[in-house]
Structures are given as C-alpha cells and as structure tokens.
Design an enzyme around this catalytic site. Structure first.
Site, PDB file in Angstrom:
ATOM      1  N   GLY A  13       0.647  -1.176   0.098  1.00  0.00           N
ATOM      2  CA  GLY A  13       0.026  -0.040   0.517  1.00  0.00           C
ATOM      3  C   GLY A  13       0.847   0.966   0.113  1.00  0.00           C
ATOM      4  O   GLY A  13       1.105   2.200  -0.854  1.00  0.00           O
ATOM      5  N   THR A 117      -4.746 -12.309  -3.854  1.00  0.00           N
ATOM      6  CA  THR A 117      -3.399 -12.862  -4.342  1.00  0.00           C
ATOM      7  C   THR A 117      -3.443 -14.211  -5.077  1.00  0.00           C
ATOM      8  O   THR A 117      -4.540 -14.657  -5.117  1.00  0.00           O
ATOM      9  CB  THR A 117      -2.683 -12.641  -2.399  1.00  0.00           C
ATOM     10  OG1 THR A 117      -2.250 -14.435  -2.482  1.00  0.00           O
ATOM     11  CG2 THR A 117      -4.028 -13.642  -1.786  1.00  0.00           C
ATOM     12  N   ASP A 118      -2.540 -14.896  -5.527  1.00  0.00           N
ATOM     13  CA  ASP A 118      -2.457 -15.655  -6.142  1.00  0.00           C
ATOM     14  C   ASP A 118      -2.795 -17.557  -5.053  1.00  0.00           C
ATOM     15  O   ASP A 118      -3.559 -17.915  -5.778  1.00  0.00           O
ATOM     16  CB  ASP A 118      -0.972 -16.020  -7.334  1.00  0.00           C
ATOM     17  CG  ASP A 118       0.695 -15.904  -6.422  1.00  0.00           C
ATOM     18  OD1 ASP A 118      -0.845 -15.926  -4.409  1.00  0.00           O
ATOM     19  OD2 ASP A 118       1.020 -15.948  -6.294  1.00  0.00           O
ATOM     20  N   GLU A 119      -2.562 -16.429  -3.859  1.00  0.00           N
ATOM     21  CA  GLU A 119      -2.776 -17.925  -2.644  1.00  0.00           C
ATOM     22  C   GLU A 119      -4.747 -18.753  -2.890  1.00  0.00           C
ATOM     23  O   GLU A 119      -4.594 -19.582  -2.129  1.00  0.00           O
ATOM     24  CB  GLU A 119      -2.603 -17.307  -1.747  1.00  0.00           C
ATOM     25  CG  GLU A 119      -1.291 -17.383  -1.081  1.00  0.00           C
ATOM     26  CD  GLU A 119      -0.291 -17.292  -0.254  1.00  0.00           C
ATOM     27  OE1 GLU A 119      -1.193 -18.293   0.670  1.00  0.00           O
ATOM     28  OE2 GLU A 119       0.756 -16.562   0.107  1.00  0.00           O
ATOM     29  N   TYR A 141      -5.110 -17.915   5.608  1.00  0.00           N
ATOM     30  CA  TYR A 141      -4.750 -16.081   5.052  1.00  0.00           C
ATOM     31  C   TYR A 141      -6.058 -16.274   3.488  1.00  0.00           C
ATOM     32  O   TYR A 141      -6.413 -15.771   3.718  1.00  0.00           O
ATOM     33  CB  TYR A 141      -3.533 -16.398   5.094  1.00  0.00           C
ATOM     34  CG  TYR A 141      -3.574 -15.125   4.364  1.00  0.00           C
ATOM     35  CD1 TYR A 141      -3.617 -13.925   3.913  1.00  0.00           C
ATOM     36  CD2 TYR A 141      -2.582 -15.446   2.832  1.00  0.00           C
ATOM     37  CE1 TYR A 141      -3.575 -12.719   2.793  1.00  0.00           C
ATOM     38  CE2 TYR A 141      -2.271 -14.441   1.922  1.00  0.00           C
ATOM     39  CZ  TYR A 141      -2.587 -13.176   1.777  1.00  0.00           C
ATOM     40  OH  TYR A 141      -2.435 -12.595   1.593  1.00  0.00           O
ATOM     41  N   LYS A 145      -9.714 -14.398   2.168  1.00  0.00           N
ATOM     42  CA  LYS A 145      -9.104 -13.407   1.217  1.00  0.00           C
ATOM     43  C   LYS A 145      -9.805 -13.849  -0.411  1.00  0.00           C
ATOM     44  O   LYS A 145     -10.947 -13.340  -0.929  1.00  0.00           O
ATOM     45  CB  LYS A 145      -7.193 -13.377   0.375  1.00  0.00           C
ATOM     46  CG  LYS A 145      -6.493 -12.995   1.868  1.00  0.00           C
ATOM     47  CD  LYS A 145      -6.447 -11.556   1.638  1.00  0.00           C
ATOM     48  CE  LYS A 145      -6.481 -10.626   0.103  1.00  0.00           C
ATOM     49  NZ  LYS A 145      -6.459  -9.417   0.166  1.00  0.00           N
ATOM     50  N   ASN A 240      12.323 -22.291  -2.701  1.00  0.00           N
ATOM     51  CA  ASN A 240      12.604 -20.766  -1.683  1.00  0.00           C
ATOM     52  C   ASN A 240      14.285 -21.281  -1.518  1.00  0.00           C
ATOM     53  O   ASN A 240      14.961 -20.113  -0.910  1.00  0.00           O
ATOM     54  CB  ASN A 240      11.847 -21.626  -0.695  1.00  0.00           C
ATOM     55  CG  ASN A 240      10.827 -20.838  -0.444  1.00  0.00           C
ATOM     56  OD1 ASN A 240      10.124 -20.018  -0.961  1.00  0.00           O
ATOM     57  ND2 ASN A 240      10.465 -21.995   0.236  1.00  0.00           N
TER      58      ASN A 240
END
Ligand code: NAD
Ligand code: TYD
Length: 329
Positions: A13, A117-119, A141, A145, A240
């Site tokens: 943001g 989000t892509d999630e 989460y 969303k 990762n």
C-alpha cells in the site's frame, strides 16, 4: 483523482501511494488500523491525508470515503503462519472489513478495487492459473481472501457496483515486514542468525517486485473492465532454497546458517499465475528477480533505521513463538 487507500501504511500500500502521488499527482487519503505491519514511517516522504481506523468500522469508513473517486483496498492480515496460529483477525478484516467497505462504496457510488493474491487459487504443480481457474485456497489467510473476492464479485453482479480485483503473486522489495521469506532471511543473514528453510525448501513462488505490482494495480484501476479480476504475476519463479542461497551470496553470510526446519502445516507447493489478461491492458513487469533481489538486499543494508525498531520490539516475541520450537526440533 482522489483515492481512498485502505491499508496504505503497509508494504505494498505505501509503495502504491508513493507511486500515485509522485507519478500521477493523485490526492490520497490513507485509512489504516496500524496493526504490527502498518507504520506511519512508511509514508513519511509522501504527501497524504491519514485516518487512523479500521475498515470494519462503518462510521470511520463512510467519513473517509467522502469525496473519493475510487477506493483501493490493501487492508489485510497477510502472513500465512500467523493465520494458522491465530485466524480471528483474518476473518474480521477480510470478511467483515471488505463487506463494510463494499457497502460504503455502494452508498457513495464509488469505483472499488480489491487487492488480492494468487493464493486464492491454491497450489499448482505445473502450468499456471488463469482468472477463470477455480478458487481452492488452503490456509485461513487465503480462504478469507478468497471469501472477500467472492463478496466483491457479488456486489458487481447484484448491485452493479464498479468493482475490480487484482491478484498479485509474491511481492518483495523495500519496507516489507521481516516475517516474510525475503526480508526475514536478509535480516537474519546480516545478523548471523540461522536461516530457517521450511521442509525441503523446494516450494516455488512467482516473485513480483513491489513497484511492478503497484503500477499494475493503478493500471487495472484505470483500464480494467468492471466486474473483472486480473492476475498480476511476476516474471520469474524460484524455489525457496535458491532464494536463500542467493541472499547468502548477496550478504556474504556464512552458508552454514542455512537450517532446514519443521514444515508449515498445509504448505502450498507452488504458486503460478498466467498474466495475459493484464498484459493485454498494456502492463508489463519491469524488474527481473535477480536485479530486484539485489536492490532489495541493498535497501535493507542501507536502511537500518527502518528495521532496527522492529527487530528490537514485539517482533522478538513473535519470532520466538514461530521459530523457537521449529529451529530446536
Ligand atoms: P502488510 O501486512 O504489509 O500491510 C497490511 C496493511 O493493512 C497494514 O498497514 C495494516 O495496518 C493494515 N490493516 C490490517 N488490518 C486492517 C484493518 N482491519 N483496517 C485497516 N487497516 C488494516 O501487507 P502487504 O504485503 O502490503 O499486502 C497488502 C495487500 O496485498 C493484502 O491485501 C495482501 O493480501 C495483498 N497481497 C500481498 C502479497 C505479498 O506478497 N505481500 C501478494 C499478493 C497480494
Ligand atoms: P512467505 O513469505 O510467508 O509467503 P507465502 O507463504 O505467502 O508464499 O513464504 C514464502 C515461502 O517461503 C513459503 O513457501 C514459505 C517459505 N518460508 C520459509 O521457508 N522460511 C521462513 O522463515 C518463511 C517466513 C517462509
């Protein structure tokens, strides 16, 4: 344009507000609850009006929305590990908060953009999700969303509210709270602390530089078709373990700091977005992962004053709770 930006004191943001004020000359009102992740400090160098309040508070929201041409909602609880430990605030902010914002936008007849989000699509082994892929979120989460996205879409279909949804992939860059993979690893590497890699470290994320996402959101706000969702994915994906190895190289940390720890429950293996739809509107990511990561590491090295108060505050207790037993096991 006059914008109400909810959650504008957080990582993405604040980058968005900076871009809108500097490059577009917008007048911006930021409404932010200032949770652990929100900081006035993030907007110190940007002209804006600030309202301290929650998106789930109808009175505050109605007053803040007065005179706005559009609302952009970043306000969220954003960390998967926290959603597993304490889901309550995720439900309040994503479900109740989004509903309160939508009602106020409907009453005011204001265009509404939801940052998502892509999630929400869940994990994908191969290939990429498009905007018409089913929503199959896995964590509290991403589930909350996804619920917010569905509510936003319903306000277009039912009430004709001019809505847009932007689904970003994993962001990285300056001012990201050090609970997320990249800033956590950079700060631990700079301090000589263990670098805790969950499971086998072969989970893959699609990395998007925060300024590219901020530009993408502005682009969708200006050119998107009401009622539509747009994926905004990064140009590169990376496991990762490789992200952490690159951070070790960039910081000159001792490679033996890399520590495999207990995996996250329900850990999504891979996220990947197809972003043709937003590209067709004329947006393109400009920062590749290798260069963006280098810039990000340099930013944290040069801005100790930004993160020192975080590392010495409540964050320590959070870190102990999350990592104490993971690292000891
Ligand atoms: P962040 O955690 O850095 O910031 C969230 C901001 O929202 C903070 O300023 C916080 O104080 C504020 N906030 C939280 N609850 C609020 C409430 N109830 N009322 C008002 N303000 C509240 O998060 P971020 O990484 O900047 O993410 C911003 C948005 O982008 C979120 O909606 C997130 O789901 C989405 N997103 C994030 C990523 C990522 O990789 N970080 C990727 C794609 C999408
Ligand atoms: P994170 O930054 O929390 O983003 P998300 O879970 O929303 O994608 O984590 C990114 C990846 O890094 C994810 O696969 C979990 C992993 N990870 C670690 O291996 N160690 C860590 O300490 C953290 C925070 C994340």
């Amino acid at each position: 344009m006059r914008l109400l930006v909810c959650g504008g004191a957080g990582f993405i943001g604040s980058n968005f507000v900076r871009e809108r004020v500097r490059d577009h000359g917008d007048a911006v009102v930021v409404l932010d609850k200032l949770t652990y992740a929100g900081r006035r400090e993030n907007l110190r160098d940007v002209e804006h009006e600030f309202v301290h309040g929650a998106i789930e508070d109808p009175e505050v929201v109605t007053a803040a929305m007065e005179g706005a041409d559009a609302v952009v909602n970043f306000a969220a609880e954003t960390h998967v590990d926290r959603s597993i430990a304490e889901p309550d605030a995720f439900v309040t902010t994503h479900a109740l908060g989004t509903w309160v914002l939508l009602e106020a936008a409907r009453a005011a007849g204001v265009r509404y953009l939801q940052v998502s989000t892509d999630e929400v699509y869940g994990s994908i082994e191969e290939g990429s999700f498009t905007e018409s892929s089913p929503l199959q979120p896995s964590s509290p989460y991403s589930a909350t969303k996804a619920g917010a996205d569905l509510l936003v879409a319903s306000y277009f279909h039912t009430y004709g509210l001019q809505t847009l949804i932007c689904r970003g992939s994993n962001n990285y860059g300056p001012r990201q709270y050090p609970e997320k993979l990249i800033p956590l690893m950079v700060l631990n590497a700079l301090h000589g602390d263990p670098l805790p890699v969950y499971g086998d470290g072969m989970q893959v994320r699609n990395w998007l530089y925060v300024e590219d996402f901020a530009r993408g959101i502005g682009h969708v706000l200006a050119h998107g078709a009401p009622g539509e969702a747009y994926n905004v994915g990064g140009p590169d994906e990376c496991p990762n373990i490789e992200v952490v190895q690159r951070i070790i190289e960039l910081t000159g940390a001792d490679p033996s700091l890399l520590t495999f720890v207990k995996d996250r429950p329900g850990h999504d293996r891979r996220y990947s977005l197809a972003s043709e739809k937003v590209r067709a509107l004329g947006w393109e990511a400009q920062v590749r992962f290798a260069g963006g990561l280098e810039q990000t590491v340099a930013w944290y090295q040069d801005n100790r004053a930004w993160w020192e108060p975080i590392r010495s505050g409540d964050y320590r207790a959070y870190y102990e709770r999350q990592y104490g037993s993971r690292i000891a096991d």
